[in-house]
Enzyme design. Structure first.
Site, PDB file in Angstrom:
ATOM      1  N   GLU A 250       0.816  -1.188  -0.044  1.00 39.93           N
ATOM      2  CA  GLU A 250       0.044   0.007  -0.132  1.00 39.93           C
ATOM      3  C   GLU A 250       0.903   1.226  -0.135  1.00 39.93           C
ATOM      4  O   GLU A 250       1.776   1.419   0.720  1.00 39.93           O
ATOM      5  CB  GLU A 250      -0.882  -0.253   1.208  1.00 39.93           C
ATOM      6  CG  GLU A 250      -1.514   1.223   1.338  1.00 39.93           C
ATOM      7  CD  GLU A 250      -2.026   1.439   2.922  1.00 39.93           C
ATOM      8  OE1 GLU A 250      -1.322   0.419   3.735  1.00 39.93           O
ATOM      9  OE2 GLU A 250      -2.692   2.297   3.209  1.00 39.93           O
TER      10      GLU A 250
ATOM     11  N   ASP B 218      -0.272  -0.983   5.965  1.00 42.57           N
ATOM     12  CA  ASP B 218       0.176  -0.449   7.372  1.00 42.57           C
ATOM     13  C   ASP B 218      -1.071  -1.217   8.364  1.00 42.57           C
ATOM     14  O   ASP B 218      -2.062  -1.847   8.225  1.00 42.57           O
ATOM     15  CB  ASP B 218      -0.301   1.060   7.339  1.00 42.57           C
ATOM     16  CG  ASP B 218       0.797   1.686   6.691  1.00 42.57           C
ATOM     17  OD1 ASP B 218       1.869   1.250   6.610  1.00 42.57           O
ATOM     18  OD2 ASP B 218       0.437   2.782   6.120  1.00 42.57           O
TER      19      ASP B 218
END
Ligand code: 28G
Length: 664
Positions: A452, A525
């Protein structure tokens, strides 16, 4: 009474030795009997006992089951059935109830031609639970007397005895799981609630009360009874998913062929790409489907296609009537092209439940029904009953038929667009531009990190071992696959790079042999956005590349949350507890200053740190995603992305654990 005391005082005979060996076997290898000694095994104990009560309900004698979590995480289960027989078992010479609770494999097939239907260990459950409990107390109410016996780790000093009078019948069991066996002995109310609700749906009309009495200031409970059985289940699932119904009624089909009972219920909603099946065999959830699910899909295919054909012929005739004067008849006779299974199942929500004398479960996690004889039974019942249902409900039928035709059209359009894109050289038909590929081609060695964000992608690219690790960065919020039509998903500019990089194609075109990497690792994350991307990717894989998950190719990277340093000493912590432990370790007696850094995102880590902690096969920990995880992500996705507020609120309230774990 005196008769019973023969087996007390540790005067063990041959049969008693058999008892002891059985219980010892269970305590030596608990995993063999309950799967694990983690939370799943712990909760399994409750299911085993409740399953016995459900069997009594299936036999037609029990209407209510009460499950209580008492202070100290003691479980109490009671039912209002006939009560386990307490008379002396002719072969064993002890009370039949004692036999059930001490001899491994007692139970199994119940006498009288009936069969054990509900989930679990085919009746061996009670003795297993007993063996794995610090203590267990059994009470049997036979309409006259209350019989009682106490066990410790499966052993008893005293035979079953009468402790009072009663005019009720039933069975009551209290037990405390053995803390020397289980890592963790705290029960999760939400997990038990999910299971009890599922069983209440599968056994329509049965009342199951679940109460959590551990905290006297916060007693919670739920009374579960669903007269509609699996029809109610489909309604509840639709509601939880926040789905808008495509037609008012849930379609319900049922029948019995030979010894096999089949029930199926389904309803379509207005979403796209949201096919959802839950199948059960003898009340056991078959997460990987099997012969019953496959046969249901085949039957649905056949009947819907039959009616699509009729519908199209009708349409053609109507047109012909309009322009009858202009054209010759056979001019526009079109070849019938069958609708694909995927298009037919788009946006269906279905529950299938079969009951049969003996289940065979297959696959790595035994989540797949294997019995071949189930397929023709399900196929026969579903084709016959669904044909009948469609004939009786022309309005619903037309809605379903038109939806199938539209879904197919959207898929065809998507395919065309995809092919056009593939052909246009400008679009770079091959690999996505953002992909940093690896050199190795052998898929037993290769892995791709889907990362990401651009900055994290940069660190990953520099930190990786480019021989076998490829990096594909994604960024921004991705498409909501549920609300988007097939053609949009196929061509979405966020997901297309993933599809291209993996090389397999999606949906009906999916081909696992084309997979370019043996491990597909999602690296996001540990925050809300990361959880969002993770859920979305898992949902996408679950819906469009399911074998990828079934065959164990998908992983979640586990980046650390904290870096704890003192001078040159460095520790990475993956939880708050671990962080605290490292702080005290490094601080030592001197109480020297220890530096703690919290990683807010992958982007904060430099390439070396990312390699050391998260990507190096020698040092990293990764979680392999199972079907259960993916199905859960799919459900969470539906709930959290749906339009309705109420299911979302309810979900977050009763499933705090998912929300915590998944950080959504
Ligand atoms: C409360 C916790 C869990 C149960 C019954 C009722 C019978 C039974 C259970 O029989 C089979 C037969 C004798 C050993 C059956 C009662 C027939 C007639 C029962 C439960 C094997 C077991 N009367 N209720 N087992 N026996 N409830 N609830 O466990 O030889 S288990």
């Amino acid at each position: 009474m005196d008769d019973n005391t023969k087996v007390t005082n540790h005067d063990y005979g041959a049969d008693d030795i058999q008892i002891l060996e059985g219980l010892e076997a269970v305590r030596k290898r608990p995993g063999m009997y309950i799967g694990s000694t983690g939370p799943s095994g712990l909760h399994h104990l409750v299911y085993e006992i409740v399953d016995n009560a459900i069997d009594e309900a299936l036999a037609g004698y029990c209407t209510q089951i009460d499950v209580k979590i008492l202070p100290g995480d003691i479980i109490e289960v009671s039912d209002n059935g006939r009560g386990i027989p307490t008379g002396i078992h002719p072969k064993e010479g002890i009370s039949a109830a004692t036999v059930v609770y001490t001899i491994l494999h007692a139970g199994g097939k119940f006498g009288g031609g009936g069969y054990k239907v509900s989930g679990g260990l085919h009746g061996v459950g009670a003795s297993v639970v007993n063996a794995l409990s610090e203590w267990l107390e059994l009470e049997v109410y036979d309409g006259k007397e209350v019989h009682y016996q106490r066990f410790e780790r499966g052993h008893y000093d005293e035979a079953m005895k009468v402790i009072g009078k009663t005019d009720k019948t039933g069975t009551k069991v209290r037990f405390k799981p053995d803390g020397t066996i289980f890592h963790e002995t705290v029960f999760d109310y939400g997990i038990l609630l999910d299971r009890m609700r599922e069983q209440a749906f599968l056994n329509g009309g049965l009342l199951i009360n679940l109460t959590d009495l551990r905290d006297e200031n916060d007693i919670q409970g739920e009374s579960l009874r669903y007269e509609g059985g699996i029809i109610s289940y489909v309604e509840w699932l639709q509601n939880m998913r926040g789905a808008e119904k495509l037609h008012p009624d849930v379609v319900y089909l049922s029948g019995v062929v030979d010894d096999i009972t089949v029930e199926a219920a389904f309803q379509y909603n207005t979403d796209f790409n949201s096919e959802a099946f839950r199948s059960f065999a003898n009340n056991i959830h078959t997460i990987d489907g099997g012969t019953h699910e496959t046969a249901f899909k085949k039957a649905l295919n056949k009947v819907v296609n039959d009616f699509v054909k009729i519908y199209q012929e009708q349409q053609a005739t109507q047109k012909k009537v309009k322009k009858a004067s202009k054209k010759k008849d056979d001019d526009d006779k079109k070849e019938f092209v069958a609708i694909s299974g995927e298009a037919i199942r788009e946006a269906i929500n279905a529950v299938i439940s079969v009951k049969l004398p003996e289940c065979e479960f297959e696959g790595q996690t035994k989540g797949k029904l294997g019995n071949p004889e189930v397929a023709p039974a399900v196929y026969k019942i579903v084709t016959e009953q669904l044909t009948y249902y469609f004939e009786e409900h022309p309005e619903t039928t037309e809605i379903i038929v038109r939806k199938a035709i539209n879904s197919q059209a959207a898929r065809d359009a998507a395919k065309k667009a995809m092919e056009a894109k593939r052909k246009s050289a400008a679009d770079g038909a091959g690999l996505p531009g953002k992909l940093s590929d690896c050199y190795e081609k052998d898929t037993t060695k290769t892995e791709i990190y889907i990362v990401e964000g651009d900055s994290a992608g940069g660190s990953a690219k520099q930190g990786r071992n480019s021989a076998f690790q490829a990096i594909l960065p994604l960024w921004g919020k991705m498409l909501n696959v549920e609300k988007a039509r097939a053609d949009k998903v196929y061509n979405n500019d966020k997901l297309l790079p993933v599809v291209k990089a993996l090389g397999t194609g999606i949906g009906e075109d999916f081909d696992i042999t084309k997979l370019r990497y043996g491990r597909v690792v999602i690296m996001a994350d540990a925050d809300v956005d990361g959880a969002h991307i993770r859920t979305l990717l898992l949902t996408f894989f679950f819906r469009f590349m399911r074998p990828l998950i079934e065959e164990g190719h998908v992983y979640l990277a586990q980046p650390p949350l904290f870096k704890v340093t003192k001078g040159k000493q460095v520790r990475y912590a993956f939880s708050d507890d671990e962080r605290d432990a490292y702080i005290s370790e490094l601080a030592g007696d001197s109480g020297a200053k220890v530096d703690v850094q919290r990683y807010k995102g992958l982007g904060e880590m430099d390439p070396d740190q990312l390699w050391e902690t998260t990507m190096d096969p020698e040092r990293r920990t990764m979680i392999r995603v199972g079907m259960e995880d993916a199905a859960k992500a799919d459900m969470i996705f539906s709930i959290l992305m749906g339009d309705k507020v109420e299911p979302r609120r309810e979900f977050i309230e009763t499933n705090a654990r998912f929300v915590e774990n998944l950080d959504i």
